[in-house]
Design an enzyme around this catalytic site. Structure first.
Site, short mmCIF file in Angstrom:
data_model
loop_
_atom_site.label_atom_id
_atom_site.label_comp_id
_atom_site.label_asym_id
_atom_site.label_seq_id
_atom_site.Cartn_x
_atom_site.Cartn_y
_atom_site.Cartn_z
N LYS A 33 0.85 -1.20 0.00
CA LYS A 33 0.00 0.00 0.00
C LYS A 33 0.88 1.25 0.00
O LYS A 33 1.96 1.25 0.60
CB LYS A 33 -0.89 -0.04 1.24
N SER B 280 -9.56 1.77 2.94
CA SER B 280 -8.70 2.60 2.13
C SER B 280 -7.70 1.82 1.29
O SER B 280 -7.18 2.37 0.31
CB SER B 280 -7.95 3.57 3.05
N SER C 128 -9.73 -1.05 6.89
CA SER C 128 -9.17 -0.80 5.56
C SER C 128 -8.48 -1.98 4.89
O SER C 128 -8.09 -1.87 3.73
CB SER C 128 -8.19 0.37 5.61
N1 GLN Z 1 -12.90 3.73 6.63
C1 GLN Z 1 -12.23 4.01 7.86
C2 GLN Z 1 -11.79 5.46 7.89
O1 GLN Z 1 -12.08 6.14 6.97
C3 GLN Z 1 -11.07 3.07 8.06
C4 GLN Z 1 -9.83 3.50 7.40
C5 GLN Z 1 -8.69 2.58 7.68
O2 GLN Z 1 -8.84 1.50 8.23
N2 GLN Z 1 -7.52 3.06 7.35
O3 GLN Z 1 -11.20 5.90 8.81
#
Ligand code: GLN
Length: 467
Positions: free
Chosen positions: A59, A134, A158
């Site tokens: 990532k 994400s 994410s």
């Molecule tokens: N969707 C969650 C957020 O926007 C989780 C993001 C993540 O796990 N990095 O914070």
């Protein structure tokens, strides 16, 4: 064996190049670095490592020397880390070859990759839809078979949510299992790195390699690392699966609900015991998560000041002007929203009302899980209340985007391991994911359950047309 790894890496690079225009799964393809690495492995006399020649993507918020890392943000455009993340060191020592970085929401804030400053990644099952977020680029890359393995980071879902939306396996380890050294911090008490793979077995093998104590991450735990694949016996007859039925409300897509219920029947037919559990405070998870995660983010992102990293505004009149202009230009709307929210909840006068309350509720949520694990070995939930939604659909409605995290944030708040494994498709042909959450450090039971289910169903073997 000469040229063996090079050939494998070249194949991956060709697949990535062919898929990139439609999928946008990658942020940076590090072809030269990967081929140089492949040649070293092909020439080496040393015995091959456990991941010898495995092409792998990381990532775009995990740093590696010689690869630019942006965290999906303009503020880090052109940034190159002078050091390798701990997971990169471990993967390369095991013989893996990093082929590039995958697209993600800016600083991992989002559930769709819509918040990536360089444009979103697309879902291989339907290019008009999100791969989730994400870590959406990592999930899309594995689902489309561009690479067998990709790493993501999971702060509130994410890894698990994009795995679910792309029909692959995603593992969020116990907090402290995998070193965060070299992961760009979003919310440090929640962040964990973990793998995406097409099968639980492959994910387990990679998890073993990246796990273990690292003195450079003060929250890295001194815990023995099991040989996770040895736990994948296919036998779940002694596994008790707890289902918090009260959380599966009317907001859950009916396809997801049906797939979830069918999955529990499969688990039962394999000999697992399925029983109800209560997580009385879990419905506060979203509120608690978005208070704590934004508070921590506001502190972590203070380092992007135009002085040390990345984008620096020009023509400024003072130091304050430099900070303000660099951050104004460099950060996107969602990141600014979170910095403001986080700064607000930490400010004198509001700290007790919001941040402190959220911390107290976090403790109660963790206690609920601990109590559930007195009577069951794993907790099962849908990973996401819905399948992949159209790209752009929720951009103007951040709250709706946040609500998609309802089933994933609990594991982060409680520090528990979680896995998402494919469990079916909607009538439109979009993948659905099943989540198992386990006790701290008991990834083994969690992965055994996921693997046994996967072996019995093979949902993950169905391929998107783009694969
Ligand atoms: N969707 C969650 C957020 O926007 C989780 C993001 C993540 O796990 N990095 O914070």
């Amino acid at each position: 064996m000469s040229g063996h790894v090079r050939a494998r890496v070249e194949t991956a690079l060709a697949r990535i190049a062919a898929a990139q225009p439609a999928l946008q799964a990658f942020q940076h393809v590090a072809a030269d670095r990967a081929l140089a690495r492949a040649d070293i492995l092909d020439r080496a006399d040393a015995p091959p490592g456990p991941l010898h020649g495995l092409p792998l993507a990381i990532k775009d918020n995990i740093v590696a020397r010689g690869i630019p890392t942006t965290a999906g943000s303009r503020i880090l455009e052109g940034y190159q880390s002078p050091y390798d993340a701990a997971v990169v060191e471990r993967l390369e020592a095991a013989g893996a070859v990093i082929v590039g970085t995958t697209r993600c929401d800016e600083f991992a804030m989002g559930s769709s990759t819509d918040n990536c400053a360089y444009g979103p990644a697309h879902n291989p099952w339907d290019l008009t839809r999100t791969p989730g977020g994400s870590s959406g680029g990592s999930a899309a890359a594995v689902a489309a078979s561009l690479v067998p393995i990709a790493l993501g980071s999971d702060t509130g879902g994410s890894i698990r949510q994009p795995a679910s939306l792309c029909g692959v396996v995603g593992v969020k380890p116990t907090y402290g299992r995998v070193s965060r050294y070299g992961l760009m911090a979003f919310a440090s008490s929640l962040d964990q790195i973990g793998p995406f793979a097409r099968t639980t077995r492959e994910a387990a093998a990679v998890l073993e390699v990246i796990s273990g104590h690292d003195a450079r991450d003060s929250t890295s735990a001194q815990q023995p690392v099991p040989v996770f694949v040895n736990a994948l016996t296919g036998d779940v007859r002694n596994v008790r699966i707890g289902v918090p039925r009260h959380l599966i409300t009317g907001d859950v897509d009916e396809n997801v609900r049906a797939a979830f219920d069918a999955a529990l029947s499969v688990a039962q037919s394999l000999g697992a015991e399925v029983r109800d559990v209560e997580l009385p405070n879990a419905d506060r998870g979203i509120a608690v998560y978005y208070l704590i995660a934004t508070a921590e983010a506001s502190a972590n992102l203070a380092r992007y000041d135009g002085v040390r990293y990345g984008h620096r505004a020009t023509g400024v009149t003072s130091l304050a002007d430099l900070y303000e202009r660099s951050r104004h230009d460099g950060f996107g709307a969602e990141v600014k929203r979170r910095i403001m929210l986080g700064t607000y909840v930490l400010s004198a006068g509001y700290y007790d009302a919001y941040y402190l309350k959220a911390q107290q509720m976090r403790t109660l949520i963790a206690r609920d899980f601990a109590r559930a694990f007195e009577t069951v070995d794993v907790v099962a939930l849908p990973t996401s209340p819905c399948a992949a939604f159209p790209l752009g659909e929720r951009v103007d409605n951040p709250l709706q985007m946040y609500l998609a995290d309802v089933y994933t944030v609990g594991a982060n708040l409680a520090g528990l391991p979680g896995v998402s494994v494919p469990c079916g498709f909607t009538i439109e042909g979009l993948p659905i994911g099943l989540q198992f959450i386990a006790r701290p450090w008991d990834e083994a039971t969690m992965l055994r359950t996921a693997d046994a289910y996967e072996q019995a169903t093979a949902w993950g073997e169905r391929a998107p047309a783009t694969r």
